[in-house]
Motif scaffolding. Structure first.
Motif, PDB file in Angstrom:
ATOM      1  N   CYS A  80      49.070  50.559  37.236  1.00 58.93           N
ATOM      2  CA  CYS A  80      47.830  51.088  37.804  1.00 58.93           C
ATOM      3  C   CYS A  80      47.974  51.162  39.319  1.00 58.93           C
ATOM      4  CB  CYS A  80      46.609  50.255  37.411  1.00 58.93           C
ATOM      5  SG  CYS A  80      46.678  48.505  37.854  1.00 58.93           S
ATOM      6  N   VAL A  81      47.310  52.171  39.883  1.00 62.31           N
ATOM      7  CA  VAL A  81      47.386  52.467  41.310  1.00 62.31           C
ATOM      8  C   VAL A  81      45.977  52.405  41.883  1.00 62.31           C
ATOM      9  CG1 VAL A  81      48.130  54.152  43.042  1.00 62.31           C
ATOM     10  CG2 VAL A  81      49.312  54.038  40.820  1.00 62.31           C
ATOM     11  N   GLY A  82      45.825  51.735  43.000  1.00 62.84           N
ATOM     12  CA  GLY A  82      44.534  51.701  43.682  1.00 62.84           C
ATOM     13  C   GLY A  82      44.556  52.593  44.907  1.00 62.84           C
ATOM     14  N   PHE A  83      43.599  53.488  45.003  1.00 62.05           N
ATOM     15  CA  PHE A  83      43.482  54.386  46.164  1.00 62.05           C
ATOM     16  C   PHE A  83      42.760  53.640  47.274  1.00 62.05           C
ATOM     17  CE2 PHE A  83      41.414  57.374  48.905  1.00 62.05           C
ATOM     18  CZ  PHE A  83      42.197  58.512  48.924  1.00 62.05           C
ATOM     19  N   ALA A  84      43.480  53.337  48.353  1.00 63.83           N
ATOM     20  CA  ALA A  84      42.909  52.541  49.440  1.00 63.83           C
ATOM     21  C   ALA A  84      42.548  53.415  50.623  1.00 63.83           C
ATOM     22  CB  ALA A  84      43.893  51.465  49.876  1.00 63.83           C
ATOM     23  N   ALA A  85      41.324  53.278  51.095  1.00 63.54           N
ATOM     24  CA  ALA A  85      40.864  54.017  52.271  1.00 63.54           C
ATOM     25  C   ALA A  85      40.830  53.133  53.515  1.00 63.54           C
ATOM     26  CB  ALA A  85      39.483  54.610  52.017  1.00 63.54           C
ATOM     27  N   SER A  86      41.227  51.878  53.383  1.00 67.21           N
ATOM     28  CA  SER A  86      41.242  50.955  54.514  1.00 67.21           C
ATOM     29  C   SER A  86      42.217  49.830  54.212  1.00 67.21           C
ATOM     30  CB  SER A  86      39.853  50.360  54.758  1.00 67.21           C
ATOM     31  OG  SER A  86      39.486  49.527  53.663  1.00 67.21           O
ATOM     32  N   ARG A  87      42.561  49.091  55.251  1.00 70.31           N
ATOM     33  CA  ARG A  87      43.448  47.934  55.048  1.00 70.31           C
ATOM     34  C   ARG A  87      42.769  46.897  54.151  1.00 70.31           C
ATOM     35  NH1 ARG A  87      47.274  44.664  59.231  1.00 70.31           N
ATOM     36  NH2 ARG A  87      47.310  42.684  58.123  1.00 70.31           N
ATOM     37  N   LYS A  88      41.467  46.706  54.326  1.00 69.55           N
ATOM     38  CA  LYS A  88      40.740  45.740  53.492  1.00 69.55           C
ATOM     39  C   LYS A  88      40.825  46.144  52.024  1.00 69.55           C
ATOM     40  CE  LYS A  88      36.200  43.595  52.765  1.00 69.55           C
ATOM     41  NZ  LYS A  88      36.803  42.271  52.518  1.00 69.55           N
ATOM     42  N   GLU A  89      40.670  47.447  51.737  1.00 69.36           N
ATOM     43  CA  GLU A  89      40.787  47.889  50.351  1.00 69.36           C
ATOM     44  C   GLU A  89      42.195  47.667  49.821  1.00 69.36           C
ATOM     45  OE1 GLU A  89      37.259  51.255  49.953  1.00 69.36           O
ATOM     46  OE2 GLU A  89      39.358  51.873  49.766  1.00 69.36           O
ATOM     47  N   ALA A  90      43.202  47.922  50.649  1.00 63.09           N
ATOM     48  CA  ALA A  90      44.580  47.675  50.209  1.00 63.09           C
ATOM     49  C   ALA A  90      44.753  46.211  49.808  1.00 63.09           C
ATOM     50  CB  ALA A  90      45.560  48.057  51.314  1.00 63.09           C
ATOM     51  N   TYR A  91      44.202  45.319  50.611  1.00 63.46           N
ATOM     52  CA  TYR A  91      44.278  43.882  50.304  1.00 63.46           C
ATOM     53  C   TYR A  91      43.563  43.574  48.983  1.00 63.46           C
ATOM     54  CZ  TYR A  91      43.777  38.820  50.804  1.00 63.46           C
ATOM     55  OH  TYR A  91      43.818  37.460  50.592  1.00 63.46           O
ATOM     56  N   GLU A  92      42.328  44.048  48.860  1.00 68.27           N
ATOM     57  CA  GLU A  92      41.529  43.726  47.674  1.00 68.27           C
ATOM     58  C   GLU A  92      42.137  44.307  46.396  1.00 68.27           C
ATOM     59  OE1 GLU A  92      39.104  41.643  47.516  1.00 68.27           O
ATOM     60  OE2 GLU A  92      38.928  41.307  49.678  1.00 68.27           O
ATOM     61  N   PHE A  93      42.681  45.514  46.494  1.00 72.73           N
ATOM     62  CA  PHE A  93      43.232  46.148  45.303  1.00 72.73           C
ATOM     63  C   PHE A  93      44.552  45.504  44.896  1.00 72.73           C
ATOM     64  CE2 PHE A  93      40.933  50.329  46.604  1.00 72.73           C
ATOM     65  CZ  PHE A  93      39.713  49.736  46.321  1.00 72.73           C
ATOM     66  N   ALA A  94      45.348  45.086  45.879  1.00 71.38           N
ATOM     67  CA  ALA A  94      46.576  44.349  45.561  1.00 71.38           C
ATOM     68  C   ALA A  94      46.228  43.008  44.912  1.00 71.38           C
ATOM     69  CB  ALA A  94      47.403  44.141  46.826  1.00 71.38           C
ATOM     70  N   ALA A  95      45.191  42.351  45.421  1.00 75.97           N
ATOM     71  CA  ALA A  95      44.773  41.075  44.847  1.00 75.97           C
ATOM     72  C   ALA A  95      44.231  41.245  43.434  1.00 75.97           C
ATOM     73  CB  ALA A  95      43.715  40.427  45.741  1.00 75.97           C
ATOM     74  N   ALA A  96      43.626  42.397  43.171  1.00 75.46           N
ATOM     75  CA  ALA A  96      43.017  42.643  41.861  1.00 75.46           C
ATOM     76  C   ALA A  96      44.046  42.931  40.776  1.00 75.46           C
ATOM     77  CB  ALA A  96      42.036  43.813  41.956  1.00 75.46           C
ATOM     78  N   GLY A  97      45.265  43.291  41.168  1.00 70.89           N
ATOM     79  CA  GLY A  97      46.287  43.532  40.162  1.00 70.89           C
ATOM     80  C   GLY A  97      46.927  44.895  40.188  1.00 70.89           C
ATOM     81  N   ALA A  98      46.635  45.710  41.206  1.00 69.18           N
ATOM     82  CA  ALA A  98      47.270  47.024  41.297  1.00 69.18           C
ATOM     83  C   ALA A  98      48.779  46.870  41.415  1.00 69.18           C
ATOM     84  CB  ALA A  98      46.735  47.793  42.504  1.00 69.18           C
ATOM     85  N   ASP A  99      49.504  47.717  40.723  1.00 67.48           N
ATOM     86  CA  ASP A  99      50.961  47.738  40.841  1.00 67.48           C
ATOM     87  C   ASP A  99      51.401  48.520  42.075  1.00 67.48           C
ATOM     88  OD1 ASP A  99      51.852  46.527  38.132  1.00 67.48           O
ATOM     89  OD2 ASP A  99      50.368  48.038  37.556  1.00 67.48           O
TER      90      ASP A  99
END
Length: 226
Positions: free
Chosen positions: A165-184
């Motif tokens: 799964c891929v998380g579309f990040a619009a900010s550094r905070k989102e990148a952090y949260e989506f990586a923590a949530a389990g995005a590959d």
């Protein structure tokens, strides 16, 4: 669709999306240095619609630069150009587009998909052969779910299903949260190209956020097991 086993989870990787490209030459010149600054697994190329011959030529030139740097190159749509351009696959939007593209992409090329509004759509995509599912990208009107809703969807998918799964990040905070949530993978586009510090600094910052999230989650898991 196979459910996911639980080996040690690798650090999420970056999926870099280009702006819509008219003349790709400036980007081609800077790509090797840019891709060397972070762990970029793949580049999603968005080509401005022009004649097919020009788009194939542009995609071929980009493919060489990306693949020589060790990353895969996917075209945003443009399934008919993938093989002729030497691309590694395509990103589709919606189940219908995925179904239409699968016969020409499989088994040799990547077929990823976004535009998955419901859990049912996501599961259908995995069942029919998507190589990854993308959550959190803007819709046709530019609207997105909340960061919390995207993270929840990523966590649900990561815990239950095998395809990445891929998380579309619009900010550094989102990148952090989506990586923590389990995005590959973390898909990063405009936040890289619009950063006033330049794309290399932005890309390095996103990788740092991903690694911080990964180690925070790994540390918490280790503490719980201990």
């Amino acid at each position: 669709m196979a459910t996911k086993s639980v080996p040690a989870r690798p650090v999420p990787r970056i999926y870099l999306a280009t702006p819509e490209l008219d003349d790709p030459q400036p980007l081609i010149a800077s790509l090797p240095g840019l891709l060397a600054t972070a762990d970029v697994a793949a580049v999603l190329v968005r080509l401005k619609p022009v004649d097919q011959r020009s788009m194939i030529s542009q995609a071929k030139a980009l493919a060489s630069a990306v693949q020589d740097s060790g990353a895969a190159l996917l075209l945003d749509g443009r399934v008919e150009l993938v093989a002729r351009a030497g691309a590694d696959g395509a990103h589709l939007t919606g189940i219908a587009a995925l179904q239409e593209a699968l016969p020409s992409l499989k088994p040799d090329r990547i077929a990823g998909v976004g535009g998955l509004a419901t859990r049912h759509d996501s599961m259908t995509a995995g069942e029919i052969g998507a190589d990854y599912v993308l959550f959190g990208e803007p819709d046709a009107l530019g609207q997105r779910p909340s960061m919390e809703a995207i993270a929840e969807r990523l966590q649900w998918w990561a815990e239950l299903f095998e395809p990445p799964c891929v998380g579309f990040a619009a900010s550094r905070k989102e990148a952090y949260e989506f990586a923590a949530a389990g995005a590959d993978f973390i898909l990063a586009g405009d936040l890289i190209w619009n950063d006033p510090r330049g794309p290399a600094a932005a890309l390095a910052g996103i990788e740092q956020a991903i690694r911080q999230a990964y180690h925070a989650v790994a540390g918490k898991a280790g503490a719980e097991q201990g």
